[in-house]
Design a protein around this motif. Structure first.
Motif: not given
Length: 447
Positions: A33-37, A49-57, A125-126
């Motif tokens: 349910w967390v908007p991270i990819r 380094t781990t790169v994660l995509g967040l909302p809004g680019g 919860s996450a």
């Protein structure tokens, strides 16, 4: 500010730490349910380094701290001064200490100590989801190992899809090598090209199992063009890939299938793998019948074939649940029509386990109903989803609504289909379901 949580996991500390160190760990640990990819995962827990995509680019750069790394016991990731691209430096401080402490020879205390201004209520919860999924994954791998499964090479089509992404991550964290069969030019050693019209057996050299998930989405208005796409992406490509697997000497071919095999409406009849197809087949039941036949025809007698008849997959990242969530979250969700239609469903983690079992359980062959034992009617499902989201579900969806989107045939075959399907084969083999009830599954997946 921050949060500290821990859980005892039923697995040795070395096994747990190794799970975290393998490709796919982040995919399995991220609450759906967390908007991270995930954009890219660090090659090591010690540095990188781990790169994660967040909302809004936006992008989040989580860097492992080599000074804090302790093999088998601790690793640390943090967001550095420039850690969130497109935001002012230092606006989002974060330091996450992952701890691993042996309780005894067979148990590990996993702890998460996070220093951040993010409220604890948003993180708890996450993190608890992580513990549940970690425990379930390790238990599934342990059962497979006890049954004789050793580290294997598994080729997967549709690896980037809703099911494929979780399945490949699950297999990788379990110590297996996953080869993604892709249609484009391979970009790395774990990709091999396959042509659905002429798959090359050489692409399956050294492979221990093939899992075939690829196929055009069934969702959509049932025009003739859409139906032709559904058929064309499934039947002949499945036959040819199964034939290529047999020629390459792959011992097991696992193909996606669907509970649509049983027809759009069988009333209250309890449907198991021995139930026949409908005497008057609808479009989807006939497609699924031909799809399964193609897998067996292509593989021949020398390859074990399992066709996974999947129910309605529960994951907030896509599928039916993903489509419904926006309406339900604003309190506009409701039952479909009278809500009496049976909905055979399966949580994404349980579906991953079924595909995994199809690989290692040599006693499985032919159709396997990948549905939870707790089949429910649409009205029950609707109430459970409303309770999980703390939203009312008092507005029924009139029958003309889905028909406008899917056409009358598509609405009958998809939205209003009623199949009281039971996972008889899995139950007979003592299969363990992580989330056997819809209430538990939705709470798990929605936090």
């Amino acid at each position: 500010m921050g949060i500290r949580r821990s859980a005892i996991i039923e697995a040795p500390v070395d096994e747990v730490f190794a799970w975290f160190s393998r490709p796919g760990a982040f995919t399995r640990l991220m609450a759906p349910w967390v908007p991270i990819r995930l954009v890219s995962q660090a090659d090591s827990l010690a540095d990188g380094t781990t790169v994660l995509g967040l909302p809004g680019g936006l992008q989040w750069l989580a860097r492992h701290d080599p000074q804090a790394y302790s093999p088998g016991r601790r690793f640390v990731d943090e967001v550095a001064a420039d850690g969130v691209r497109s935001l002012p430096a230092g606006i989002f401080p974060w330091r996450h200490v992952h701890g691993f402490e042996p309780v005894d020879e067979g148990r590990t205390r996993v702890s998460d100590d996070v220093s951040t201004p993010v409220p604890e209520a948003l993180l708890a919860s996450a993190i608890d989801f992580r513990y549940r999924r970690l425990e379930g994954d390790l238990a599934a791998h342990r059962r497979a190992a006890e049954a004789g499964l050793t580290p294997s090479t598994v080729a997967v089509t549709g690896a980037s899809g809703l099911v494929g992404a979780d399945l490949t991550a699950f297999l990788s964290t379990g110590g297996h090598r996953v080869i993604s069969l892709v249609r484009h030019a391979p970009t790395g050693p774990d990709e091999r090209r396959w042509d659905p019209a002429a798959p090359d057996p050489a692409a399956l050299e050294g492979v221990d199992a093939v899992v075939h998930l690829a196929g055009a989405s069934i969702a959509g208005r049932f025009t003739q063009a859409h139906k032709d796409t559904i058929v064309g992406s499934r039947i002949e490509p499945t036959r040819l890939l199964a034939r290529a697997a047999a020629e390459a000497g792959v011992p097991v071919f696992v193909s996606a299938s669907a509970v649509g095999y049983y027809g759009r409406d069988r009333g209250d009849e309890a449907l198991t793998e021995t139930s026949s197809a409908p005497s008057e087949p609808d479009f989807l039941s006939e497609v699924v019948r031909q799809w399964e036949d193609a897998a067996h025809d292509g593989a021949g007698d020398g390859t074990r074939v399992v066709t996974v008849r999947t129910g309605i997959v529960q994951s907030p990242r896509g599928g039916t649940l993903g489509l419904q969530l926006p309406l339900f979250r604003v309190g506009l969700g409701g039952r479909l029509g009278d809500g009496r239609q049976w909905q055979p469903w399966v949580g994404i983690d349980d579906l991953v386990d079924v595909y995994h079992r199809a690989i290692w359980d040599t006693g499985l062959s032919g159709p396997v109903n990948a549905v939870a034992p707790g089949v429910v009617r649409n009205a029950q499902y609707t109430r459970a989803l409303g309770r999980a989201l703390h939203r009312p579900t008092v507005l029924p969806v009139p029958s003309f609504g889905p028909a406008l989107l899917l056409g009358r045939e598509g609405a009958d075959d998809l939205a209003f289909a009623s199949q009281r399907v039971r996972p008889a084969v899995l139950e007979e083999r003592g299969h363990v379901f992580r989330q056997p009830t819809i209430e538990g599954a939705l709470r798990h997946l929605l936090g």
